[in-house]
Design a protein around this motif. Structure first.
Motif, PDB file in Angstrom:
ATOM      1  N   ASP A   1       3.083  19.714   7.815  1.00 26.98           N
ATOM      2  CA  ASP A   1       4.124  19.035   7.049  1.00 26.98           C
ATOM      3  C   ASP A   1       4.298  19.684   5.680  1.00 26.98           C
ATOM      4  N   LEU A   2       3.180  19.929   5.005  1.00 24.86           N
ATOM      5  CA  LEU A   2       3.238  20.487   3.655  1.00 24.86           C
ATOM      6  C   LEU A   2       3.847  21.888   3.658  1.00 24.86           C
ATOM      7  N   ALA A   3       3.549  22.670   4.702  1.00 22.31           N
ATOM      8  CA  ALA A   3       4.116  24.015   4.775  1.00 22.31           C
ATOM      9  C   ALA A   3       5.632  23.972   4.934  1.00 22.31           C
ATOM     10  N   LEU A   4       6.133  23.091   5.793  1.00 21.60           N
ATOM     11  CA  LEU A   4       7.579  22.992   5.982  1.00 21.60           C
ATOM     12  C   LEU A   4       8.265  22.435   4.736  1.00 21.60           C
ATOM     13  N   ILE A   5       7.629  21.457   4.085  1.00 21.96           N
ATOM     14  CA  ILE A   5       8.213  20.893   2.867  1.00 21.96           C
ATOM     15  C   ILE A   5       8.254  21.939   1.769  1.00 21.96           C
ATOM     16  N   SER A   6       7.196  22.743   1.666  1.00 20.41           N
ATOM     17  CA  SER A   6       7.181  23.816   0.668  1.00 20.41           C
ATOM     18  C   SER A   6       8.290  24.829   0.922  1.00 20.41           C
ATOM     19  N   ALA A   7       8.467  25.211   2.200  1.00 20.45           N
ATOM     20  CA  ALA A   7       9.537  26.156   2.531  1.00 20.45           C
ATOM     21  C   ALA A   7      10.903  25.545   2.243  1.00 20.45           C
ATOM     22  N   GLY A   8      11.077  24.266   2.552  1.00 19.82           N
ATOM     23  CA  GLY A   8      12.352  23.610   2.272  1.00 19.82           C
ATOM     24  C   GLY A   8      12.634  23.519   0.791  1.00 19.82           C
ATOM     25  N   GLU A   9      11.606  23.294  -0.008  1.00 20.60           N
ATOM     26  CA  GLU A   9      11.786  23.217  -1.453  1.00 20.60           C
ATOM     27  C   GLU A   9      12.193  24.570  -2.024  1.00 20.60           C
ATOM     28  N   GLN A  10      11.614  25.639  -1.491  1.00 29.74           N
ATOM     29  CA  GLN A  10      11.940  26.984  -1.976  1.00 29.74           C
ATOM     30  C   GLN A  10      13.370  27.388  -1.631  1.00 29.74           C
ATOM     31  N   THR A  11      13.853  26.920  -0.495  1.00 29.77           N
ATOM     32  CA  THR A  11      15.199  27.308  -0.051  1.00 29.77           C
ATOM     33  C   THR A  11      16.281  26.331  -0.487  1.00 29.77           C
ATOM     34  N   GLY A  12      15.896  25.214  -1.088  1.00 25.18           N
ATOM     35  CA  GLY A  12      16.885  24.192  -1.414  1.00 25.18           C
ATOM     36  C   GLY A  12      17.345  23.419  -0.194  1.00 25.18           C
TER      37      GLY A  12
ATOM     38  N   ARG B   1       0.825  -1.213   0.000  1.00 16.02           N
ATOM     39  CA  ARG B   1       0.000   0.000   0.000  1.00 16.02           C
ATOM     40  C   ARG B   1       0.860   1.264   0.000  1.00 16.02           C
ATOM     41  N   ALA B   2       1.882   1.281   0.856  1.00 13.03           N
ATOM     42  CA  ALA B   2       2.764   2.445   0.919  1.00 13.03           C
ATOM     43  C   ALA B   2       3.552   2.602  -0.367  1.00 13.03           C
ATOM     44  N   SER B   3       3.937   1.478  -0.970  1.00 12.66           N
ATOM     45  CA  SER B   3       4.683   1.527  -2.225  1.00 12.66           C
ATOM     46  C   SER B   3       3.842   2.175  -3.318  1.00 12.66           C
ATOM     47  N   ARG B   4       2.554   1.802  -3.388  1.00 13.96           N
ATOM     48  CA  ARG B   4       1.681   2.425  -4.391  1.00 13.96           C
ATOM     49  C   ARG B   4       1.564   3.923  -4.157  1.00 13.96           C
ATOM     50  N   LEU B   5       1.481   4.321  -2.891  1.00 20.46           N
ATOM     51  CA  LEU B   5       1.385   5.744  -2.572  1.00 20.46           C
ATOM     52  C   LEU B   5       2.617   6.497  -3.033  1.00 20.46           C
ATOM     53  N   LEU B   6       3.812   5.969  -2.746  1.00 20.76           N
ATOM     54  CA  LEU B   6       5.057   6.644  -3.119  1.00 20.76           C
ATOM     55  C   LEU B   6       5.247   6.671  -4.636  1.00 20.76           C
ATOM     56  N   ILE B   7       4.825   5.608  -5.307  1.00 22.59           N
ATOM     57  CA  ILE B   7       4.897   5.596  -6.777  1.00 22.59           C
ATOM     58  C   ILE B   7       3.967   6.657  -7.360  1.00 22.59           C
ATOM     59  N   GLN B   8       2.773   6.803  -6.781  1.00 19.92           N
ATOM     60  CA  GLN B   8       1.839   7.814  -7.246  1.00 19.92           C
ATOM     61  C   GLN B   8       2.408   9.218  -7.058  1.00 19.92           C
ATOM     62  N   ILE B   9       3.086   9.439  -5.924  1.00 20.65           N
ATOM     63  CA  ILE B   9       3.717  10.738  -5.695  1.00 20.65           C
ATOM     64  C   ILE B   9       4.777  11.009  -6.762  1.00 20.65           C
ATOM     65  N   SER B  10       5.581  10.007  -7.064  1.00 23.34           N
ATOM     66  CA  SER B  10       6.619  10.165  -8.093  1.00 23.34           C
ATOM     67  C   SER B  10       5.999  10.480  -9.452  1.00 23.34           C
ATOM     68  N   GLU B  11       4.925   9.798  -9.798  1.00 26.10           N
ATOM     69  CA  GLU B  11       4.272  10.043 -11.083  1.00 26.10           C
ATOM     70  C   GLU B  11       3.687  11.449 -11.147  1.00 26.10           C
ATOM     71  N   ASP B  12       3.116  11.918 -10.055  1.00 25.94           N
ATOM     72  CA  ASP B  12       2.573  13.277 -10.028  1.00 25.94           C
ATOM     73  C   ASP B  12       3.682  14.307 -10.227  1.00 25.94           C
ATOM     74  N   ILE B  13       4.841  14.075  -9.631  1.00 25.24           N
ATOM     75  CA  ILE B  13       5.965  14.993  -9.800  1.00 25.24           C
ATOM     76  C   ILE B  13       6.440  14.990 -11.250  1.00 25.24           C
TER      77      ILE B  13
ATOM     78  N   ALA C   1       2.381  19.734  -3.563  1.00 17.82           N
ATOM     79  CA  ALA C   1       1.104  19.452  -4.231  1.00 17.82           C
ATOM     80  C   ALA C   1       0.899  17.954  -4.401  1.00 17.82           C
ATOM     81  N   ALA C   2       1.973  17.243  -4.773  1.00 19.51           N
ATOM     82  CA  ALA C   2       1.876  15.786  -4.941  1.00 19.51           C
ATOM     83  C   ALA C   2       1.567  15.105  -3.611  1.00 19.51           C
ATOM     84  N   LEU C   3       2.201  15.558  -2.520  1.00 22.03           N
ATOM     85  CA  LEU C   3       1.933  14.989  -1.200  1.00 22.03           C
ATOM     86  C   LEU C   3       0.531  15.333  -0.724  1.00 22.03           C
TER      87      LEU C   3
END
Length: 358
Positions: free
Chosen positions: A105-116, A73-85, A93-95
């Motif tokens: 979680d999404l707010a911190l991940i978004s900030a981390g993505e913006q800052t590298g 189940r988790a594998s399908r979820l992670l594969i779906q995230i990869s496909e969305d990206i 957005a994918a998460l």
């Protein structure tokens, strides 16, 4: 004592931090075998992604490695995230489409993505979720023994009436079920109330303000709110977001106990004053002092990081103390009910042996 992954002395992430990098991945990936969406599952996933990204592994490759070692189940979820990206969605957005990861979680991940600094975001979140998981397990484990005592008491103290023939087997079972049913009913109502409160911002705010005023409970929950705020503000501030905007965004995740203080700090910044001036008298003095020093020295990000670490340590200690005292409170309640049952059964037995006086 350090915080998060550094203070875990045992368990999944604690083992991972003491192993060479190659072995850390496998240990962290074991967390993906637990229930998907649980705090431990999410902590294991975040830690794994943080380690892989910090080692230079591209994001899609890191997700692929995680999917290979997860359950179906988790594998399908992670594969779906990869496909969305791959289809053009960014990671938050994918998460967000999975309905598993929270807004914080999404707010911190978004900030981390913006800052590298995506690896740092995942590491922060792994620490946060593992802390939550550890505290939840501590509280549940502390309640097991009182629950066993309660069930044994219900079974034992109706036995004299059964042996003396005052009640039959059906009456004995009924009394036990009715006695225990009171506690199960309270638990069900509490769970329903918690689910309702989570969906209602107003009730959540009211409950949060009530909790911080309860002795033994208030201080840990206040420190948890400060920790959430510090984590989110740190990443948003590092994303080059203006300080007043970062404060407003972080206030959404801070919780009601300190939301007014953060908005006061944002108002102070908008008026041309330092942010700490809005926090004075609204947050514990040591946190305000740390913020002031960081703001005056131009190292606010490092100061907020220290605030988050200190608040996390204090929240952990306070909630562990609460978990130790909660069973004792339950013991008192159970023993009070047991004593009442003893007197009631004794009076019934005594009434059965009374000799009428002529």
């Amino acid at each position: 004592m350090a915080v998060g992954l550094h203070w875990v002395g045992s368990g999944l992430l604690g083992q991972a931090m003491t192993q060479p990098t190659g072995e850390r991945w496998n240990l962290a990936l074991e967390g993906l075998s637990v229930t998907m969406g649980s705090a431990r599952w999410i902590a294991g996933l975040y830690f794994n992604l943080s380690t892989l990204l910090a080692s230079g592994v591209p994001l899609l490759r890191a997700l692929s490695i995680a999917a290979q070692n997860a359950d179906r189940r988790a594998s399908r979820l992670l594969i779906q995230i990869s496909e969305d990206i791959r289809r053009g969605l960014d990671l938050p957005a994918a998460l967000g489409r999975c309905k598993v990861f929270g807004r914080f979680d999404l707010a911190l991940i978004s900030a981390g993505e913006q800052t590298g600094r995506l690896d740092e975001s995942f590491k922060m979140l792994a620490e946060w979720h593992y802390l939550r998981n550890r505290l939840n397990r501590t509280a549940v484990a502390a309640l097991i023994y009182p629950a066993v005592i309660l069930h044994l008491a219900a079974l034992v103290f109706y036995l004299p009436a059964l042996v003396l023939g005052q009640i039959g087997v059906f009456g004995y079972i009924r009394n036990v079920v009715v006695f225990l049913g009171q506690f199960y009913l309270i638990g069900i109502v509490a769970l329903i109330g918690i689910r309702f409160i989570r969906r209602s911002r107003l009730f959540a705010d009211v409950l949060g303000m009530m909790l911080v005023r309860i002795p033994l409970v208030g201080r840990p929950f206040l420190n948890l709110a400060i920790c959430r705020f510090a984590r989110s503000f740190e990443m948003m501030y590092k994303a080059a977001m203006p300080i007043d905007h970062a404060l407003n965004e972080a206030a959404r995740f801070a919780g009601p106990p300190i939301r007014a203080a953060i908005r006061a700090a944002s108002t102070a910044v908008a008026a041309g004053q330092p942010a700490y001036s809005g926090l004075l008298g609204r947050l514990p003095a040591e946190y305000v002092e740390m913020w002031q020093v960081g703001e005056e020295c131009g190292q606010l990000d490092k100061a907020v990081e220290k605030i988050g670490q200190l608040a996390s340590e204090r929240a952990q200690y306070g909630l562990e103390q609460l978990a130790r005292w909660l069973p004792r409170l339950v013991y008192v309640v159970v023993m009070g009910m047991v004593v009442a049952m003893i007197f009631r059964v004794a009076s019934q037995i005594g009434a059965g042996y009374q000799i009428p006086l002529d």
